[in-house]
Every structure is written in structure tokens, then in C-alpha cells.
Design a protein around this motif. Sequence first.
Motif, PDB file in Angstrom:
ATOM      1  N   ASP A  23      19.017  60.606  98.709  1.00  0.00           N
ATOM      2  CA  ASP A  23      19.172  61.588  97.349  1.00  0.00           C
ATOM      3  C   ASP A  23      19.556  63.533  97.665  1.00  0.00           C
ATOM      4  OD1 ASP A  23      18.579  59.736  95.892  1.00  0.00           O
ATOM      5  OD2 ASP A  23      16.748  60.213  95.149  1.00  0.00           O
ATOM      6  N   LEU A  24      19.232  63.568  99.577  1.00  0.00           N
ATOM      7  CA  LEU A  24      19.628  64.881  99.007  1.00  0.00           C
ATOM      8  C   LEU A  24      20.547  65.678  99.607  1.00  0.00           C
ATOM      9  CD1 LEU A  24      16.088  65.723 101.623  1.00  0.00           C
ATOM     10  CD2 LEU A  24      16.494  66.112  99.231  1.00  0.00           C
ATOM     11  N   PRO A  25      21.342  66.647  99.528  1.00  0.00           N
ATOM     12  CA  PRO A  25      22.675  67.114 100.757  1.00  0.00           C
ATOM     13  C   PRO A  25      22.700  67.144 101.763  1.00  0.00           C
ATOM     14  CG  PRO A  25      21.519  68.788  99.065  1.00  0.00           C
ATOM     15  CD  PRO A  25      20.653  67.793  98.808  1.00  0.00           C
ATOM     16  N   ALA A  26      21.247  67.140 102.074  1.00  0.00           N
ATOM     17  CA  ALA A  26      21.107  67.972 103.123  1.00  0.00           C
ATOM     18  C   ALA A  26      21.087  66.837 104.101  1.00  0.00           C
ATOM     19  CB  ALA A  26      20.660  68.800 104.311  1.00  0.00           C
ATOM     20  N   THR A  27      21.563  65.440 103.851  1.00  0.00           N
ATOM     21  CA  THR A  27      21.117  64.183 104.841  1.00  0.00           C
ATOM     22  C   THR A  27      21.803  63.200 104.724  1.00  0.00           C
ATOM     23  OG1 THR A  27      18.980  63.912 103.665  1.00  0.00           O
ATOM     24  CG2 THR A  27      18.729  64.985 104.793  1.00  0.00           C
ATOM     25  N   GLU A  28      21.405  61.970 105.369  1.00  0.00           N
ATOM     26  CA  GLU A  28      22.473  60.304 104.773  1.00  0.00           C
ATOM     27  C   GLU A  28      21.206  59.725 105.502  1.00  0.00           C
ATOM     28  OE1 GLU A  28      26.057  59.725 105.949  1.00  0.00           O
ATOM     29  OE2 GLU A  28      26.454  61.712 107.364  1.00  0.00           O
ATOM     30  N   LEU A  29      21.553  58.795 104.825  1.00  0.00           N
ATOM     31  CA  LEU A  29      20.347  57.053 105.253  1.00  0.00           C
ATOM     32  C   LEU A  29      21.475  56.978 105.876  1.00  0.00           C
ATOM     33  CD1 LEU A  29      17.754  56.441 105.658  1.00  0.00           C
ATOM     34  CD2 LEU A  29      18.392  54.868 103.276  1.00  0.00           C
ATOM     35  N   CYS A  30      21.415  56.397 107.366  1.00  0.00           N
ATOM     36  CA  CYS A  30      21.946  55.227 108.551  1.00  0.00           C
ATOM     37  C   CYS A  30      21.944  54.388 108.898  1.00  0.00           C
ATOM     38  CB  CYS A  30      22.770  56.482 109.760  1.00  0.00           C
ATOM     39  SG  CYS A  30      21.259  56.777 110.285  1.00  0.00           S
ATOM     40  N   MET A  31      20.681  53.866 108.672  1.00  0.00           N
ATOM     41  CA  MET A  31      20.144  52.799 109.074  1.00  0.00           C
ATOM     42  C   MET A  31      18.574  52.845 108.668  1.00  0.00           C
ATOM     43  SD  MET A  31      19.988  51.142 113.162  1.00  0.00           S
ATOM     44  CE  MET A  31      21.414  51.094 113.360  1.00  0.00           C
ATOM     45  N   VAL A  32      18.303  51.674 108.704  1.00  0.00           N
ATOM     46  CA  VAL A  32      16.779  51.621 108.224  1.00  0.00           C
ATOM     47  C   VAL A  32      16.283  50.044 109.293  1.00  0.00           C
ATOM     48  CG1 VAL A  32      16.442  52.487 105.505  1.00  0.00           C
ATOM     49  CG2 VAL A  32      17.234  49.502 106.585  1.00  0.00           C
ATOM     50  N   TYR A  33      14.714  49.724 109.311  1.00  0.00           N
ATOM     51  CA  TYR A  33      14.089  49.024 109.709  1.00  0.00           C
ATOM     52  C   TYR A  33      12.995  48.031 110.081  1.00  0.00           C
ATOM     53  CZ  TYR A  33      12.460  45.278 113.600  1.00  0.00           C
ATOM     54  OH  TYR A  33      11.952  44.731 114.171  1.00  0.00           O
ATOM     55  N   ASP A  34      12.546  47.026 109.111  1.00  0.00           N
ATOM     56  CA  ASP A  34      11.522  47.106 109.202  1.00  0.00           C
ATOM     57  C   ASP A  34      11.358  45.736 109.346  1.00  0.00           C
ATOM     58  OD1 ASP A  34       9.313  46.060 107.631  1.00  0.00           O
ATOM     59  OD2 ASP A  34       9.220  48.157 106.695  1.00  0.00           O
ATOM     60  N   PRO A  35      10.251  44.629 110.561  1.00  0.00           N
ATOM     61  CA  PRO A  35      10.572  43.059 110.720  1.00  0.00           C
ATOM     62  C   PRO A  35      10.366  42.569 109.106  1.00  0.00           C
ATOM     63  CG  PRO A  35       8.383  44.786 112.032  1.00  0.00           C
ATOM     64  CD  PRO A  35       9.115  45.696 111.110  1.00  0.00           C
ATOM     65  N   ALA A  36       9.858  43.420 108.582  1.00  0.00           N
ATOM     66  CA  ALA A  36       9.128  42.382 107.075  1.00  0.00           C
ATOM     67  C   ALA A  36      10.391  42.601 106.085  1.00  0.00           C
ATOM     68  CB  ALA A  36       7.664  43.180 106.416  1.00  0.00           C
ATOM     69  N   PHE A  37      11.577  42.909 105.959  1.00  0.00           N
ATOM     70  CA  PHE A  37      12.542  43.237 105.343  1.00  0.00           C
ATOM     71  C   PHE A  37      12.859  41.780 105.501  1.00  0.00           C
ATOM     72  CE2 PHE A  37      16.944  43.662 103.812  1.00  0.00           C
ATOM     73  CZ  PHE A  37      16.542  45.144 103.137  1.00  0.00           C
ATOM     74  N   GLY A  38      12.643  42.122 103.304  1.00  0.00           N
ATOM     75  CA  GLY A  38      12.757  40.619 102.961  1.00  0.00           C
ATOM     76  C   GLY A  38      11.718  39.231 102.326  1.00  0.00           C
ATOM     77  N   LYS A  39      11.339  40.038 103.439  1.00  0.00           N
ATOM     78  CA  LYS A  39       9.976  38.942 103.488  1.00  0.00           C
ATOM     79  C   LYS A  39       8.701  40.466 102.496  1.00  0.00           C
ATOM     80  CE  LYS A  39      10.744  37.391 107.950  1.00  0.00           C
ATOM     81  NZ  LYS A  39       9.765  37.790 109.498  1.00  0.00           N
ATOM     82  N   TYR A  40       8.290  40.639 102.230  1.00  0.00           N
ATOM     83  CA  TYR A  40       7.586  41.494 101.997  1.00  0.00           C
ATOM     84  C   TYR A  40       8.007  42.478 100.574  1.00  0.00           C
ATOM     85  CZ  TYR A  40       3.796  45.787 101.620  1.00  0.00           C
ATOM     86  OH  TYR A  40       2.400  45.895 101.464  1.00  0.00           O
ATOM     87  N   SER A  41       7.080  42.665  99.276  1.00  0.00           N
ATOM     88  CA  SER A  41       7.489  42.640  98.540  1.00  0.00           C
ATOM     89  C   SER A  41       7.635  44.283  97.852  1.00  0.00           C
ATOM     90  CB  SER A  41       6.794  42.515  96.836  1.00  0.00           C
ATOM     91  OG  SER A  41       6.081  42.392  96.931  1.00  0.00           O
ATOM     92  N   ARG A  42       6.809  45.062  98.676  1.00  0.00           N
ATOM     93  CA  ARG A  42       6.944  46.321  98.200  1.00  0.00           C
ATOM     94  C   ARG A  42       8.439  46.793  99.126  1.00  0.00           C
ATOM     95  NH1 ARG A  42       2.441  50.164 100.788  1.00  0.00           N
ATOM     96  NH2 ARG A  42       4.186  52.396  99.741  1.00  0.00           N
TER      97      ARG A  42
END
Length: 342
Positions: A23-42
Motif C-alpha cells: 500500500d505504501l508509495p515508498a515500498t513494494e512487496l517482492c517476496m514472502v515466505y511462511d512454512p504454513a502457507f496454504g496450511k494456516y487459515s490466518r
Amino acid sequence: MKKYRVAVLGLGMGGEWAKAAVDLPATELCMVYDPAFGKYSRIDTEYYLSRKIPVAKTEDEIYASDADIVVVGSPDQFHADQSVRALMAGKHVACEKPLAPTVADCRKIIEAVKKSGKEFMTGQVCRYAPCFRVMKQIIDSGRIGEIVALEGSYAHDYLNAGGWNDWRKCAEVGRYGFLGGGCHALDLMRYLAGDPLEVSCYMNQKFLKDWAKPDTGVAIAKFPNDVIARIFVSIGIKAPYTMGTIVYGTKGTLRYRDEGCVEIAEESIYTVSKELKYTKIPSLGVAHHIKYELEAFADHLENGTVFPSDVYEGTGTVAFAEAAIRSAETGLPQKVAADFRV
């Protein structure tokens, strides 16, 4: 202004940082990591997939990425190792609160900051909340005189907030709620009154009896200039979330009661009105204003502006909690470590 590339480790609280980076004009999201991706509802997987955000398959991909900033938003026990690895990979780092489970872990991060020459932010979000920034501004202006005493509370029912695989409650992690959640109130006392010198604390466990550590504690602390404070922390209390805060000064009193405003009672007004009452100052309340944190960090990187929660401030709050925990275990007052600043 440069657009800073942000990679995020851990998408629980880290998810808020990821969305702020989008959302911020000064930043951009380039990558994420979480071992629970796709497994944790949050974890809002659709948010990242629909925006075609690269999702790393391993933690190492984050350190090898072209990110300028790595956000460590994982569970507490991973903060030290992940922060050190990111720093030594040449990244600036923003780490969620609490900085680490122990001062010894925090020292490892401090050494990595020094060695790497990179910038570091501790995500103590209350320092960026407008309500507490208003309180700080009023205190610093001298409007309520010298601080005499403070009262702070962190009350939040964690019954259904054990986290992925119940990491917050398990014996192997051994997380103290007095640090894990209570660091909000402890850090706020430090933000308003400076570094505590000594603390006495009592704890018990009557709410979350199957959790590894005590769920409720009360601490009394001594600060410089004979300022004293009482801090109440409970992660099991059956009441709405609260971050109630009161500052008693020689010329007035400030308080915040989760009502979207700071209140002030002033001696100077009382001398005219003959009736001492609180006046409301509208202000955004205690939400997780992650955007303000990331915005401040990006501004610091770009313009050298000062932000209020560097690695030493994060460590100071862990030291406060550690001394309180040690007091509860020994039944004796404890000095609060400060030698990490050397």
C-alpha cells in the motif's frame, strides 16, 4: 524517493507488514515466505496469489533475494536467528515485537547490526500509534509538569490465540505472556518515562492452566528521577482487549482508555474553572498501525530521519520483561540490564 523492495518472513503478524509494503508509495512487496502457507487459515493466501507476489519455497530464498528490507514477522523464537541472517545477507531489517525471548538473543542481533552496518527497526507498534504519540508530545512539552507515576495495562484473552501449532502455549517454546504480549505495555512505559532501573513482580496462572507459563502478572518499577509505575499484564483475562495508560504529572494527568481519544486534566484550567475534569483530545487508537512503522523506516533509510524503536530500544524492553520474570521467580526485586548499550 527510492522504492524499497520488501520481503517478509512469517505471515501471521508479518502479513500486516506485507500489506503495508503493497500500500505504501515508498515500498513494494517482492517476496514472502511462511512454512504454513496454504496450511494456516490466518494466512490470506489469495491476497498474495492474486497479486502474483513471489512465494518462496525456502527461507534461504528470502536472504538471497534482491530485497532492500527483510521483515521478520515469525514467532518470537526465530527472531534472533532470522534477523542475524538477514543482516549478514546485506538487508535492512524490521523485526516484530518482542525483539527476542532473551537479552542474550538480543545481543546477537546488536552485534550483527554493528558488523553489517545495516539499519534495524524493532516493531514496537505502540510508539507509532497516534494516541501515544500525542501523549509523548504533551509530556515532552512540559504541559503536565514532571512525571510522578504511570499506570499501564495489557489485557488480551489468548484462549484462542495459540498460533500455528499452538507455539505460544507449548512447553518447548516456553513463551512468557508477560513479554510476548506484555511488551506492549512495558515498552510504552519506557517510551514515556525512560529506562527502568528496578522492578518487582508477581505472577500467577489461573486462566490458561494448560499453557507453559504464567498468564497474569503485576509489576512495580522504579524509573529515573524517582518516577514509579505499575504495569498489569494478562493474556487470559475475560475482558475486552485494553491498553489502558495513565501518566500522572505534577501539573496534570494524561490517560488513554481505548476510546479513540487521549484525555487530559490540567492544573492550569482547574485554577480558573474550580472543577478538575478531563478534556478529550481526539486521536486514532491502539490499532496495529504497521503502515506508520514501515513508512517511518523507509523515511529513515531515504532521509536519515530518527525513528523511536531501534535495536537498542527493542532490547531495553526485553530487559525490562526479563527482570520482571526473574523477580516473579525469585520473589526479589531485580535490576534491569542496561549494559547492552555499551
